[in-house]
Design a protein around this motif. Structure first.
Motif, PDB file in Angstrom:
ATOM      1  N   THR A 278       0.812  -1.217   0.000  1.00  0.00           N
ATOM      2  CA  THR A 278       0.000   0.000   0.000  1.00  0.00           C
ATOM      3  C   THR A 278       0.842   1.261   0.000  1.00  0.00           C
ATOM      4  O   THR A 278       0.488   2.252  -0.655  1.00  0.00           O
ATOM      5  N   ILE A 279       1.964   1.261   0.684  1.00  0.00           N
ATOM      6  CA  ILE A 279       2.796   2.461   0.708  1.00  0.00           C
ATOM      7  C   ILE A 279       3.335   2.784  -0.680  1.00  0.00           C
ATOM      8  O   ILE A 279       3.542   3.950  -1.032  1.00  0.00           O
ATOM      9  N   GLN A 280       3.528   1.759  -1.515  1.00  0.00           N
ATOM     10  CA  GLN A 280       3.978   2.017  -2.877  1.00  0.00           C
ATOM     11  C   GLN A 280       2.848   2.607  -3.731  1.00  0.00           C
ATOM     12  O   GLN A 280       3.096   3.422  -4.624  1.00  0.00           O
ATOM     13  N   ILE A 281       1.616   2.200  -3.448  1.00  0.00           N
ATOM     14  CA  ILE A 281       0.463   2.807  -4.130  1.00  0.00           C
ATOM     15  C   ILE A 281       0.404   4.297  -3.803  1.00  0.00           C
ATOM     16  O   ILE A 281       0.221   5.137  -4.683  1.00  0.00           O
ATOM     17  N   VAL A 282       0.576   4.623  -2.523  1.00  0.00           N
ATOM     18  CA  VAL A 282       0.558   6.032  -2.112  1.00  0.00           C
ATOM     19  C   VAL A 282       1.734   6.776  -2.739  1.00  0.00           C
ATOM     20  O   VAL A 282       1.582   7.893  -3.252  1.00  0.00           O
ATOM     21  N   ALA A 283       2.907   6.160  -2.743  1.00  0.00           N
ATOM     22  CA  ALA A 283       4.101   6.797  -3.304  1.00  0.00           C
ATOM     23  C   ALA A 283       3.982   7.039  -4.803  1.00  0.00           C
ATOM     24  O   ALA A 283       4.608   7.962  -5.339  1.00  0.00           O
ATOM     25  N   SER A 284       3.157   6.248  -5.493  1.00  0.00           N
ATOM     26  CA  SER A 284       2.985   6.461  -6.935  1.00  0.00           C
ATOM     27  C   SER A 284       2.382   7.828  -7.230  1.00  0.00           C
ATOM     28  O   SER A 284       2.524   8.358  -8.328  1.00  0.00           O
ATOM     29  N   GLY A 285       1.712   8.420  -6.232  1.00  0.00           N
ATOM     30  CA  GLY A 285       1.181   9.764  -6.407  1.00  0.00           C
ATOM     31  C   GLY A 285       2.269  10.800  -6.572  1.00  0.00           C
ATOM     32  O   GLY A 285       2.052  11.854  -7.184  1.00  0.00           O
ATOM     33  N   LEU A 286       3.453  10.523  -6.036  1.00  0.00           N
ATOM     34  CA  LEU A 286       4.586  11.435  -6.216  1.00  0.00           C
ATOM     35  C   LEU A 286       5.116  11.381  -7.641  1.00  0.00           C
ATOM     36  O   LEU A 286       5.782  12.312  -8.098  1.00  0.00           O
ATOM     37  N   LYS A 287       4.837  10.277  -8.331  1.00  0.00           N
ATOM     38  CA  LYS A 287       5.375  10.073  -9.684  1.00  0.00           C
ATOM     39  C   LYS A 287       4.277  10.140 -10.755  1.00  0.00           C
ATOM     40  O   LYS A 287       4.572   9.959 -11.934  1.00  0.00           O
ATOM     41  N   ASP A 288       3.020  10.343 -10.337  1.00  0.00           N
ATOM     42  CA  ASP A 288       1.886  10.425 -11.258  1.00  0.00           C
ATOM     43  C   ASP A 288       1.780   9.202 -12.150  1.00  0.00           C
ATOM     44  O   ASP A 288       1.557   9.291 -13.363  1.00  0.00           O
ATOM     45  N   SER A 289       1.940   8.026 -11.547  1.00  0.00           N
ATOM     46  CA  SER A 289       1.877   6.787 -12.296  1.00  0.00           C
ATOM     47  C   SER A 289       0.863   5.847 -11.661  1.00  0.00           C
ATOM     48  O   SER A 289       0.542   5.966 -10.479  1.00  0.00           O
ATOM     49  N   VAL A 290       0.332   4.909 -12.474  1.00  0.00           N
ATOM     50  CA  VAL A 290      -0.476   3.813 -11.960  1.00  0.00           C
ATOM     51  C   VAL A 290       0.486   2.648 -11.783  1.00  0.00           C
ATOM     52  O   VAL A 290       0.868   1.983 -12.726  1.00  0.00           O
ATOM     53  N   GLY A 291       0.899   2.409 -10.558  1.00  0.00           N
ATOM     54  CA  GLY A 291       2.035   1.527 -10.302  1.00  0.00           C
ATOM     55  C   GLY A 291       3.248   2.389  -9.964  1.00  0.00           C
ATOM     56  O   GLY A 291       3.219   3.621 -10.093  1.00  0.00           O
ATOM     57  N   LEU A 292       4.303   1.772  -9.509  1.00  0.00           N
ATOM     58  CA  LEU A 292       5.488   2.512  -9.079  1.00  0.00           C
ATOM     59  C   LEU A 292       6.698   1.997  -9.853  1.00  0.00           C
ATOM     60  O   LEU A 292       7.089   0.842  -9.734  1.00  0.00           O
ATOM     61  N   TYR A 293       7.268   2.864 -10.673  1.00  0.00           N
ATOM     62  CA  TYR A 293       8.365   2.465 -11.554  1.00  0.00           C
ATOM     63  C   TYR A 293       9.694   3.113 -11.181  1.00  0.00           C
ATOM     64  O   TYR A 293      10.734   2.748 -11.716  1.00  0.00           O
ATOM     65  N   VAL A 294       9.642   4.108 -10.297  1.00  0.00           N
ATOM     66  CA  VAL A 294      10.857   4.762  -9.801  1.00  0.00           C
ATOM     67  C   VAL A 294      10.856   4.645  -8.290  1.00  0.00           C
ATOM     68  O   VAL A 294       9.885   5.034  -7.639  1.00  0.00           O
TER      69      VAL A 294
END
Length: 510
Positions: free
Chosen positions: A388-404
């Motif tokens: 879940t924390i990676q879902i929240v962090a994806s908001g920092l990257k404007d992505s669906v999923g976390l790639y960075v």
């Protein structure tokens, strides 16, 4: 496991007899991960209509899975008696519209966030609403005048005639919910279980749905079970209430008994300490400080012969807090998709965002860094089973999923907002294992995590219990007390708007 309709069949033919249709006695699930905190006792009797209520992550969906037979029990089976139905299988007699069905269901894995507005991306095999509903009708057997009358009444109630030629992937969240309700009711089940049937529906459609349920509740061959997070949505035809909290099933109460002991939710749920922590957050060095945040000039959107928006001009000034309202299908989410550049037609429209005219070479990703966004479409698109924390962090990257991979200080910002929304303790649990309410709170934290100048909230309180709804309203009000913050919010419930709202735009369906 499919249970058959052969348990404890009574010999009486008295239709007024209140026999148990579904009975679970000291039920313990075979799989440990499915078990409640205590053995489950649940009974629904003929003539009863039940509301299953409780807080987010309290265990409501787990109970539904048990009574449907999806979670088999140790040493015993659930007792079913579906008289007067002669259908042999429990799955034929119990129909369930789950929360995720409002976003397309488990068969929707190819859905992506912008798909609803990308007509060119529609697969040629994608069905229309009319084709799916006729298929559902034909699947249920003999064509009779009574069944055609039911079909006509459902189409009238949910205004399906306006949607029959529309592809299912292009439906708004409210339209999709009406479609799912119509499709399921055409099956004429013995027991109809619905998860939050009123969310996503405009006020007039909610009233029509309550009237329809009231009519259906008089049908002695149908039992209705509603699963409700929003307990002020309990309609008057409900006879009994079962509360589920802390993964424990409480004793069944009459509706009158439940309403007499129900406690109101305080107006202020957010603590003063958290409120001050939000207000005191440091400001970024790269904020936009523009007088006009959003400008639209004579914007029109059409899909085939259907006009969604026509000659719309709208200006949102810095610091304004807007309520965007209108009936299902009026174009609210389409309008927001233009602002967020999720709609390909946005580049053919006269749109300026933060003083940057659309299509003049600006990077939409640079602009998106200043927008926090949550919507039913986003919830529908999130099929990533990440922590879940990676879902929240994806908001920092404007992505669906976390790639960075975020930096540790960015994770700390995520934890701050997860704590604000009450989901910090589940940061390691994966997103698809969360309840729908927990998912929504995580996506809200995702929208706030970059401290955006423009906050766009499309039906942000979907699926939240009364206390969490009030808490999120408190958070929005508090956040909007910060400088340089602009809000656009959509909801079909007037009482869900926070107190900071100072402007309103109503869209009319064409």
């Amino acid at each position: 496991m499919q249970q058959t309709n052969n348990a404890n069949i009574h010999s009486s033919n008295d239709c007024n007899e209140a026999w148990p249709i579904i009975k679970v006695s000291n039920g313990v699930c075979r799989m440990p991960e499915w078990r409640m905190e205590e053995p489950v006792n649940f009974e629904s009797r003929n003539g009863e209509h039940i509301a299953i209520i409780g807080p987010n992550a309290g265990g409501k969906t787990r109970l539904v899975n048990i009574i449907m037979g999806k979670y088999p029990l140790l040493m015993q089976d659930i007792e079913y008696d579906f008289r007067p139905s002669t259908k042999p299988m429990a799955s034929d007699n119990i129909k369930y519209i789950a929360f995720q069905d409002a976003y397309g269901g488990d068969n929707d894995r190819t859905y992506f966030l912008q798909q609803r507005w990308n007509q060119t991306e529609i697969d040629r095999n994608t069905p229309t609403v009319g084709a799916k509903l006729e298929e559902a009708y034909q699947r249920q057997g003999e064509d009779t005048p009574e069944r055609r009358t039911l079909q006509q009444n459902l189409y009238k109630t949910f205004q399906m005639d306006l949607l029959l030629d529309k592809y299912t992937t292009l439906l708004s969240s409210g339209e999709l919910r009406k479609f799912k309700l119509t499709e399921t009711l055409l099956a004429a089940p013995r027991v109809l279980i619905m998860d939050n049937p009123f969310i996503g529906l405009d006020a007039s459609t909610r009233d029509q749905l309550r009237d329809l349920f009231e009519t259906l509740s008089h049908n002695k061959g149908l039992q209705i079970i509603l699963v409700l997070s929003k307990t002020d949505d309990i309609p008057s035809f409900i006879t009994h209430v079962v509360e589920v909290k802390n993964n424990k099933v409480c004793p069944k109460l009459s509706l009158t008994e439940y309403l007499e002991q129900k406690q109101p939710v305080p107006v202020h749920v957010l603590s003063k300490e958290t409120e001050q922590a939000i207000i005191s957050l440091p400001y970024k060095n790269n904020e936009y400080h523009t007088q006009k945040v959003v400008e639209l000039h004579n914007v029109s959107i059409k899909y085939g012969n259907r006009t969604i928006l026509k000659d719309l001009s709208w200006t949102v000034q810095n610091g304004e807090k807007w309520a965007l309202v209108g009936k299902n299908g009026a174009g609210k989410s389409t309008l927001l998709s233009l602002v967020c550049a999720d709609n390909p037609q946005s580049y053919a429209c006269d749109i300026t965002l933060f003083d940057q005219p659309r299509g003049t070479g600006e990077s939409i990703w640079d602009i998106k860094k200043h927008i926090g966004y949550v919507s039913p479409e986003m919830h529908r698109a999130y099929k990533r089973d990440l922590p879940t924390i990676q879902i929240v962090a994806s908001g920092l990257k404007d992505s669906v999923g976390l790639y960075v991979k975020p930096k540790e200080d960015e994770y700390e910002i995520c934890r701050f907002w997860m704590d604000v929304f009450g989901v910090k303790d589940i940061e390691k649990r994966t997103f698809m294992k969360l309840s729908s309410g927990e998912q929504r709170l995580a996506l809200l934290a995702r929208a706030f995590v970059k401290d955006p100048e423009l906050l766009i909230l499309d039906e942000p309180l979907h699926g939240l219990d009364n206390r969490n709804r009030q808490k999120v309203k408190n958070i929005i009000d508090t956040f909007c007390r910060r400088k340089n913050k602009t809000l656009i919010m959509v909801t079909h419930y007037e009482n869900e708007f926070p107190t900071c709202i100072d402007h309103k735009l109503e869209l009319i369906r064409h």
